[in-house]
Each structure stands twice: as structure tokens, then as C-alpha cells.
Scaffold this motif. Structure first.
Motif, short mmCIF file in Angstrom:
data_model
loop_
_atom_site.label_atom_id
_atom_site.label_comp_id
_atom_site.label_asym_id
_atom_site.label_seq_id
_atom_site.Cartn_x
_atom_site.Cartn_y
_atom_site.Cartn_z
N PHE A 98 0.78 -1.22 0.14
CA PHE A 98 -0.04 0.06 0.26
C PHE A 98 1.13 1.11 0.22
N VAL A 99 0.43 2.30 -0.77
CA VAL A 99 1.18 3.38 -0.44
C VAL A 99 0.04 4.52 0.14
N LEU A 100 0.55 5.33 1.18
CA LEU A 100 -0.14 6.13 1.72
C LEU A 100 0.47 7.75 1.51
N GLU A 101 -0.46 8.75 1.00
CA GLU A 101 -0.06 9.83 0.84
C GLU A 101 -0.55 10.80 2.09
N GLY A 102 0.18 11.80 2.37
CA GLY A 102 -0.39 13.04 3.41
C GLY A 102 -0.25 12.41 4.82
N ILE A 103 1.08 11.77 4.90
CA ILE A 103 1.57 11.39 6.24
C ILE A 103 1.87 12.85 7.16
N GLN A 104 1.14 13.01 8.40
CA GLN A 104 1.39 14.25 9.22
C GLN A 104 2.47 13.92 10.02
N PRO A 105 3.31 14.99 10.37
CA PRO A 105 4.26 14.74 11.54
C PRO A 105 3.62 14.24 12.85
N GLY A 106 4.14 13.32 13.51
CA GLY A 106 3.61 12.89 14.85
C GLY A 106 2.66 11.55 14.56
N MET A 107 2.41 11.05 13.27
CA MET A 107 1.40 10.38 13.17
C MET A 107 1.99 9.07 13.52
N MET A 108 0.95 8.16 14.05
CA MET A 108 1.38 6.92 14.53
C MET A 108 0.91 5.81 13.52
N LEU A 109 1.34 4.45 13.58
CA LEU A 109 1.17 3.45 12.51
C LEU A 109 -0.31 3.09 12.67
N ARG A 110 -1.10 3.13 13.92
CA ARG A 110 -2.30 2.71 14.14
C ARG A 110 -3.06 3.60 13.02
N GLU A 111 -2.96 5.15 12.89
CA GLU A 111 -3.69 6.04 12.11
C GLU A 111 -3.60 5.65 10.94
N ALA A 112 -2.26 5.29 10.43
CA ALA A 112 -1.84 4.90 9.03
C ALA A 112 -2.68 3.58 8.92
N LEU A 113 -2.71 2.70 9.54
CA LEU A 113 -3.49 1.40 8.95
C LEU A 113 -4.95 1.69 8.83
N LEU A 114 -5.31 2.68 10.03
CA LEU A 114 -7.00 3.12 9.87
C LEU A 114 -7.33 3.84 8.49
N ARG A 115 -6.29 4.71 8.03
CA ARG A 115 -6.55 5.30 6.79
C ARG A 115 -6.55 4.37 5.54
N ILE A 116 -5.62 3.33 5.60
CA ILE A 116 -5.55 2.39 4.44
C ILE A 116 -6.73 1.80 4.46
N LYS A 117 -7.36 1.37 5.69
CA LYS A 117 -8.57 0.67 5.75
C LYS A 117 -9.84 1.56 5.01
N ALA A 118 -9.87 2.79 5.64
CA ALA A 118 -10.85 3.84 5.06
C ALA A 118 -10.84 4.00 3.85
N GLU A 119 -9.45 4.24 3.38
CA GLU A 119 -9.36 4.77 1.86
C GLU A 119 -9.15 3.82 0.79
N GLN A 120 -8.37 2.89 1.03
CA GLN A 120 -8.00 1.78 0.14
C GLN A 120 -8.39 0.19 0.26
N ASP A 121 -8.66 -0.09 1.28
CA ASP A 121 -9.24 -1.56 1.40
C ASP A 121 -9.90 -1.79 2.77
N GLU A 122 -11.18 -1.70 2.57
CA GLU A 122 -11.89 -1.88 3.72
C GLU A 122 -11.84 -3.31 4.59
N SER A 123 -11.31 -4.16 3.68
CA SER A 123 -11.37 -5.53 4.20
C SER A 123 -10.23 -5.94 4.99
N LEU A 124 -9.14 -4.97 5.32
CA LEU A 124 -8.01 -4.86 6.00
C LEU A 124 -8.41 -5.11 7.45
N SER A 125 -7.95 -6.00 8.03
CA SER A 125 -8.61 -6.33 9.36
C SER A 125 -7.37 -6.36 10.39
N PHE A 126 -7.67 -5.62 11.43
CA PHE A 126 -6.65 -5.44 12.74
C PHE A 126 -7.41 -4.99 13.97
#
Lengths: 232, 117
Positions: free
Chosen positions: A21-49
Motif C-alpha cells: 500500500f502507498v499512503l500519501e499525506g503523512i502528518q508529523p507525529g502520526m502513529m502506525l495505527r492511524e496509517a492502518l486506519l486510513r488504509i482501511k478507510a481509503e484503500q481496502d476496507e477488508s483490512l482487519s486488525f
């Protein structure tokens, strides 16, 4: 930012694989959980964690991140090498994607009887504990049972049914160290033998990965010392 | 080397033998560095003395016990619970260590009785 995430669908035919996956718009101080949530919301809602509190308190989102166990919610993206490899906790049965079956881990936790046992009559007011006695529980009670330590331990990988693992042993010591507990003898007896405690060879993977900075290796060493002191 | 050498006793034996092995090796190296024995007579005189014999005999025993506990740990860790295979491997290990012990005993008693002198 590039991610490679472990995918497994128990209902599909495909074997487990790594998906990019490639995620754009990484904010400073962003944690991995937030990235996973954004991938799930924007790219593949079947991603489970699993995740919940988002601040390192609940212990739900322990994952293997670039080969090291940790909590996604307190792992800053800025500290991670790309592509960020995210896998489920090692050595546990995978239910789906990043979700593992923690039953065995909880079984070991339950087996060390993580509660106070008192044989004398219960005091009418409160249990008295001196500040020094209370201080013995520091570094023990903070465990959030995320499972990062036990699943980083080779002894737990090789003998998951028999070795209690660092998380459960830390809790075993938490109650052995408690001045109010009166079950020391049977707690120690339950841990003797070649497997439950003594598969630990003090390699300290557990202490190295604990997201709360606890030290299960030290607790295990103290259990061994107490066992020894009561047998000589 | 019995089924009771497990859990706490095994761990204790491993730690205590490790301390002895480390001290012995350190002192042996120190002695070798200071005394520089360079002929057969010097080595023979050394091993013929009672304290050295005892120390070396204990070293061999500590080494065998340490090896037993350590190798057994490796088998328990990596072999999984396959009773037949484990019994075979442990027997092989025990026999090898015993053979080495007898061999060491023969060398030491040979020095004492002069068979090898």
C-alpha cells in the motif's frame, strides 16, 4: 509512505501474502495505527486488525512492525524504515490479516492464578501495605497483556503449550511479590518442572520489546531466586 | 543424570557448574601464563599433585553436568515432544558424556598410577 501488510483471508483460497500500500499525506507525529486506519478507510476496507484506545493503554494493537513487536498506536511512522512491514504477532494462529488467536496466551495467564489468595480471615477494614511493600509491585502491575513479549520469545514459539511465557510469568511474580498474598508455596510448586518457568534462558527478547518498558526477564529471575531460597 | 535433574535443580547445577568452569579456566590460564610449563616433566608433576587432581576431576564432572543440562535444554526447546526421538537423543547424549567421563578418568588415573608416564 510505503507499507507491506500481511494479508490472510480464512474464507478465501489464497495463501497468506504481503500486500503493498502507498499512503500519501503523512502528518508529523502520526502513529502506525492511524496509517492502518486510513488504509482501511481509503484503500481496502477488508483490512482487519485489532485496535481500541489508541494511546498504548489497552494493548489491543500489538503487531510485528519491521520485525519487532510493538503497539501500532504508539509507534511513530517517522521512526520506521520503508517499506513498513506489518505482520501479525509471531507464533500465534492467525484468524484474519493482522488478527491472531490469543487463547493460548490467556490460558497461560489464567494458569498462574493472577489474583490475591488469602487463607487467613479477611481483615474487617482494608489490607495494610507499607509504601515499601507497595513499591515491590511497581514494574509488574502495569502490564497491559498485549502479548508483545511472549510472542517475541523463542521458548514460547517452540513450546507454546507448556512454557508459560514472559507475560504470564511477570504476573506470577506480581502476586508472589505481593505482601498480601498467602499462596507462595503452591504458586512456586505450580511453576516447578522443566517447562512452565525453566524454558526461559534469559535472552531478554521480552524486556527488549515491552511497550510499557517492563522487565519480565528480571521477574523470572526473581521467581527462580525465591524458589531456590525456599528449597535450600 | 536422572529424571530429577530438571526444573530448579537442573538450573542450579547449570549455574554452579558454570561458575566453577569459569574460575577453573581463568586460574588455569593464569597459571599457564605465569609458569610457562614447556616440558613433559612439568606437566606430569602438575597433574600428579593431589589438589590439581581434585580440581581437574571436579572440572570434568562439572563440564559433564553442564553439558548434560545445556544439551538437554536444547533438545527440550527444539525437538518438540516426540517421546521416542527424545529418549533416543537423550540416551545418545548420556552415553557420549559418560564415555567422555570414563575417558577423562582413565587419563587422570593413568597419570596417578604412572601407566601413561
Amino acid at each position: 509512505m510505503e507499507f507491506r501488510i500481511y494479508r490472510y483471508d480464512p474464507e478465501g483460497m489464497a495463501k497468506p501474502s504481503m500486500q503493498s500500500f502507498v499512503l500519501e499525506g503523512i502528518q508529523p507525529g502520526m502513529m502506525l495505527r492511524e496509517a492502518l486506519l486510513r488504509i482501511k478507510a481509503e484503500q481496502d476496507e477488508s483490512l482487519s486488525f485489532r485496535h481500541s484506545c489508541g494511546e498504548g493503554v489497552c494493548g489491543s494493537d500489538a503487531l510485528n512492525i519491521n520485525g519487532r513487536n510493538g503497539l501500532a498506536c504508539i509507534t511513530p511512522l517517522a521512526e520506521l524504515k520503508q517499506p513498513v512491514e506489518v505482520r501479525p504477532l509471531p507464533g500465534m494462529p492467525v484468524i484474519r490479516d493482522l488478527i491472531v488467536d490469543m487463547s493460548q496466551f490467556y490460558h497461560h495467564y489464567k494458569a498462574v492464578k493472577p489474583w490475591l489468595t488469602v487463607h487467613e480471615p479477611v481483615p474487617e477494614v482494608e489490607y495494610r501495605q507499607s509504601p515499601a511493600e507497595r513499591a515491590r509491585l511497581d514494574g509488574l502491575y502495569e502490564c497491559i497483556l498485549c502479548g508483545a513479549c511472549s510472542t517475541a520469545c523463542p521458548s514460547f514459539w517452540w513450546n507454546p503449550e507448556k512454557f508459560r511465557g514472559p507475560a504470564a510469568l511477570l504476573q506470577a511474580w506480581r502476586f508472589l511479590a505481593d505482601s498480601r498474598d498467602q499462596d507462595t508455596a503452591s504458586r512456586l510448586e505450580a511453576l516447578d518442572g522443566p517447562y512452565k518457568l525453566f524454558r526461559c534462558h534469559s535472552i531478554m527478547n521480552c524486556s527488549n520489546v515491552c511497550p510499557k518498558g517492563l522487565n519480565p526477564t528480571r521477574a523470572i529471575g526473581l521467581i527462580k531466586q525465591l524458589m531456590l531460597a525456599r528449597q535450600v | 543424570m536422572n529424571q530429577h535433574l530438571s526444573g530448579l535443580p537442573a538450573w542450579l547445577v547449570q549455574r554452579l557448574s558454570a561458575v566453577y568452569l569459569a574460575l577453573f579456566v581463568l586460574l588455569a590460564l593464569l597459571w599457564w601464563w605465569l609458569a610457562r610449563p614447556n616440558d613433559y616433566a612439568a606437566w606430569h608433576a602438575l597433574f600428579a599433585s593431589l589438589p590439581v587432581s581434585i580440581a581437574v576431576g571436579m572440572f570434568v564432572l562439572a563440564l559433564l553436568l553442564h553439558a548434560w543440562v545445556g544439551m538437554r535444554n536444547i533438545l527440550l526447546d527444539y525437538l518438540g515432544y516426540r517421546p521416542g526421538l527424545r529418549l533416543a537423543m537423550l540416551s545418545l547424549l548420556g552415553a557420549s558424556l559418560l564415555a567422555m567421563g570414563v575417558w577423562a578418568l582413565r587419563i587422570l588415573t593413568g597419570v596417578w598410577t604412572g601407566v601413561l608416564a
